[in-house]
Write a protein that holds these residues in place. Structure first.
Motif, PDB file in Angstrom:
ATOM      1  N   ALA A  63     -24.022 -65.001  74.873  1.00 27.47           N
ATOM      2  CA  ALA A  63     -24.560 -66.116  74.088  1.00 27.47           C
ATOM      3  C   ALA A  63     -25.991 -65.811  73.645  1.00 27.47           C
ATOM      4  O   ALA A  63     -26.387 -66.122  72.511  1.00 27.47           O
ATOM      5  CB  ALA A  63     -24.516 -67.402  74.912  1.00 27.47           C
ATOM      6  N   HIS A  64     -26.771 -65.196  74.536  1.00 27.91           N
ATOM      7  CA  HIS A  64     -28.142 -64.808  74.177  1.00 27.91           C
ATOM      8  C   HIS A  64     -28.115 -63.780  73.053  1.00 27.91           C
ATOM      9  O   HIS A  64     -28.874 -63.884  72.080  1.00 27.91           O
ATOM     10  CB  HIS A  64     -28.843 -64.245  75.410  1.00 27.91           C
ATOM     11  CG  HIS A  64     -30.194 -63.660  75.141  1.00 27.91           C
ATOM     12  ND1 HIS A  64     -31.247 -64.413  74.673  1.00 27.91           N
ATOM     13  CD2 HIS A  64     -30.657 -62.381  75.250  1.00 27.91           C
ATOM     14  CE1 HIS A  64     -32.309 -63.637  74.523  1.00 27.91           C
ATOM     15  NE2 HIS A  64     -31.971 -62.401  74.849  1.00 27.91           N
ATOM     16  N   ARG A  65     -27.248 -62.790  73.174  1.00 27.25           N
ATOM     17  CA  ARG A  65     -27.130 -61.766  72.129  1.00 27.25           C
ATOM     18  C   ARG A  65     -26.754 -62.392  70.792  1.00 27.25           C
ATOM     19  O   ARG A  65     -27.340 -62.075  69.745  1.00 27.25           O
ATOM     20  CB  ARG A  65     -26.078 -60.729  72.540  1.00 27.25           C
ATOM     21  CG  ARG A  65     -25.763 -59.700  71.468  1.00 27.25           C
ATOM     22  CD  ARG A  65     -24.660 -58.766  71.908  1.00 27.25           C
ATOM     23  NE  ARG A  65     -23.398 -59.439  72.135  1.00 27.25           N
ATOM     24  CZ  ARG A  65     -22.551 -59.798  71.169  1.00 27.25           C
ATOM     25  NH1 ARG A  65     -22.842 -59.568  69.894  1.00 27.25           N
ATOM     26  NH2 ARG A  65     -21.405 -60.391  71.461  1.00 27.25           N
ATOM     27  N   LEU A  66     -25.782 -63.283  70.803  1.00 27.06           N
ATOM     28  CA  LEU A  66     -25.358 -63.932  69.561  1.00 27.06           C
ATOM     29  C   LEU A  66     -26.480 -64.762  68.955  1.00 27.06           C
ATOM     30  O   LEU A  66     -26.605 -64.853  67.730  1.00 27.06           O
ATOM     31  CB  LEU A  66     -24.130 -64.799  69.814  1.00 27.06           C
ATOM     32  CG  LEU A  66     -22.792 -64.059  69.915  1.00 27.06           C
ATOM     33  CD1 LEU A  66     -21.721 -64.975  70.467  1.00 27.06           C
ATOM     34  CD2 LEU A  66     -22.376 -63.523  68.554  1.00 27.06           C
ATOM     35  N   SER A  67     -27.311 -65.376  69.799  1.00 28.60           N
ATOM     36  CA  SER A  67     -28.409 -66.194  69.275  1.00 28.60           C
ATOM     37  C   SER A  67     -29.407 -65.344  68.489  1.00 28.60           C
ATOM     38  O   SER A  67     -30.110 -65.860  67.618  1.00 28.60           O
ATOM     39  CB  SER A  67     -29.133 -66.913  70.421  1.00 28.60           C
ATOM     40  OG  SER A  67     -29.918 -66.011  71.191  1.00 28.60           O
ATOM     41  N   LEU A  68     -29.449 -64.046  68.794  1.00 29.22           N
ATOM     42  CA  LEU A  68     -30.337 -63.125  68.078  1.00 29.22           C
ATOM     43  C   LEU A  68     -29.633 -62.439  66.922  1.00 29.22           C
ATOM     44  O   LEU A  68     -30.249 -61.638  66.199  1.00 29.22           O
ATOM     45  CB  LEU A  68     -30.879 -62.075  69.055  1.00 29.22           C
ATOM     46  CG  LEU A  68     -31.740 -62.627  70.197  1.00 29.22           C
ATOM     47  CD1 LEU A  68     -32.021 -61.527  71.209  1.00 29.22           C
ATOM     48  CD2 LEU A  68     -33.041 -63.214  69.670  1.00 29.22           C
ATOM     49  N   GLY A  69     -28.351 -62.710  66.750  1.00 27.39           N
ATOM     50  CA  GLY A  69     -27.596 -62.119  65.642  1.00 27.39           C
ATOM     51  C   GLY A  69     -27.340 -60.643  65.799  1.00 27.39           C
ATOM     52  O   GLY A  69     -27.157 -59.930  64.805  1.00 27.39           O
ATOM     53  N   VAL A  70     -27.292 -60.155  67.041  1.00 25.82           N
ATOM     54  CA  VAL A  70     -27.091 -58.730  67.295  1.00 25.82           C
ATOM     55  C   VAL A  70     -25.608 -58.471  67.563  1.00 25.82           C
ATOM     56  O   VAL A  70     -25.048 -59.016  68.504  1.00 25.82           O
ATOM     57  CB  VAL A  70     -27.930 -58.259  68.502  1.00 25.82           C
ATOM     58  CG1 VAL A  70     -27.642 -56.794  68.815  1.00 25.82           C
ATOM     59  CG2 VAL A  70     -29.414 -58.460  68.217  1.00 25.82           C
ATOM     60  N   PRO A  71     -24.975 -57.618  66.768  1.00 26.10           N
ATOM     61  CA  PRO A  71     -23.571 -57.290  67.028  1.00 26.10           C
ATOM     62  C   PRO A  71     -23.424 -56.477  68.309  1.00 26.10           C
ATOM     63  O   PRO A  71     -24.342 -55.756  68.720  1.00 26.10           O
ATOM     64  CB  PRO A  71     -23.154 -56.450  65.813  1.00 26.10           C
ATOM     65  CG  PRO A  71     -24.212 -56.685  64.784  1.00 26.10           C
ATOM     66  CD  PRO A  71     -25.465 -56.979  65.546  1.00 26.10           C
TER      67      PRO A  71
END
Length: 275
Positions: free
Chosen positions: A154-162
């Motif tokens: 979820a943290h990764r997705l919040s930064l838009g990182v694939p």
């Protein structure tokens, strides 16, 4: 005359630190006299200058420049440790074995767990080489996890990182997943497998698709669901959570009203991809 005491300013806000074990990742150790030169000629990242304790991000591609494995490369005194998708570890070891030929290297599974900490890299962790805001990574039981891998995703997705292991496949190019912007490709290192196609795409500006974060209302669409621009196909959803996902999108079809499953979609360009 005594002056009244002024209240002390409040301490700066410090976001809570989290640690999770990444069960989706596993480790391979490549050692021996030729380990660095062997990997340097294969991977998108500079391995020969990788210092012990340092961490870099890279990939192993097909000769046509498509994705096979995304990798975190850990420098050790007598070799290099590769952090790879757990369900792809055996395939990576087999592929490296095919390339080994007469190189003096040993390729072995390593049972150490992979940990992630965020929003910063605390003691015992190394800053994520893709993006500082992702936090840090570590090998081994250097900290006690206080949450699960879903929270990290979820943290990764919040930064838009694939996540290339989840969002890319063997039809994808590394630039589709932003590896050129996330420090995953060293364009100055010399030859690597798939270099010709990768360098040409970057040099000639032949970038037609990108993994971008999208937002919408409700639960995430099933991976593979089309993103439409009117009646035209603009891309497809890969992985996501409620309200947000990563989608592989055509850059020439981002203008206009985008939808997925009949729901309006908003495309968000993350800061690390701007400019």
């Amino acid at each position: 005359m005594l002056l009244p005491l002024l209240p002390s300013p409040p301490p700066p806000y410090l976001p809570a630190m989290h640690v999770a074990r990444l069960s989706s990742r596993a480790v391979v150790r490549v050692s021996g006299p030729d380990a660095r030169a062997f990997l340097h000629g294969l991977l998108t990242q500079d391995v020969e200058s990788l210092a012990p304790g340092a961490l870099r991000f890279g990939a192993l591609l097909t000769p046509q420049g498509r994705m096979l494995f995304d990798l975190f490369l850990w420098g050790e005194a007598k070799g290099v440790v590769l952090d790879v998708a757990a369900d792809r570890r055996a395939a990576l070891m087999q592929r490296l074995g095919l390339y080994r030929l007469r190189a003096q290297v040993e390729i072995a599974a390593d049972d150490r767990p992979v940990l992630a900490a965020w929003p910063e890299a605390p003691a015992g962790f190394v800053a994520d080489p893709r993006l500082a805001a992702l936090g840090g990574r570590a090998l081994g039981e250097v900290a006690v996890p206080d949450t699960d891998e879903a929270a990290y995703q979820a943290h990764r997705l919040s930064l838009g990182v694939p996540d290339p292991a989840l969002d890319l496949d063997e039809t994808s190019y590394p630039i589709d997943g932003g590896l050129d912007r996330l420090n995953g490709i060293d364009f100055g290192k010399g030859c690597f497998i798939g270099q010709e196609t990768t360098s040409r795409m970057k040099r000639r500006g032949e970038i037609k698709k990108r993994m971008l974060p999208i937002t919408f209302d409700g639960p995430p669409p099933v991976p593979g669901t089309e993103v439409l621009n009117g009646e035209l196909r603009a891309g497809e959803v890969r992985t996501g959570l409620d309200g947000t996902a990563i989608a592989l999108l055509r850059l020439d079809r981002l203008e206009g009203d985008l939808t997925v499953d009949g729901r309006p979609v908003r495309v968000r360009t993350p800061a690390w991809l701007e400019g």
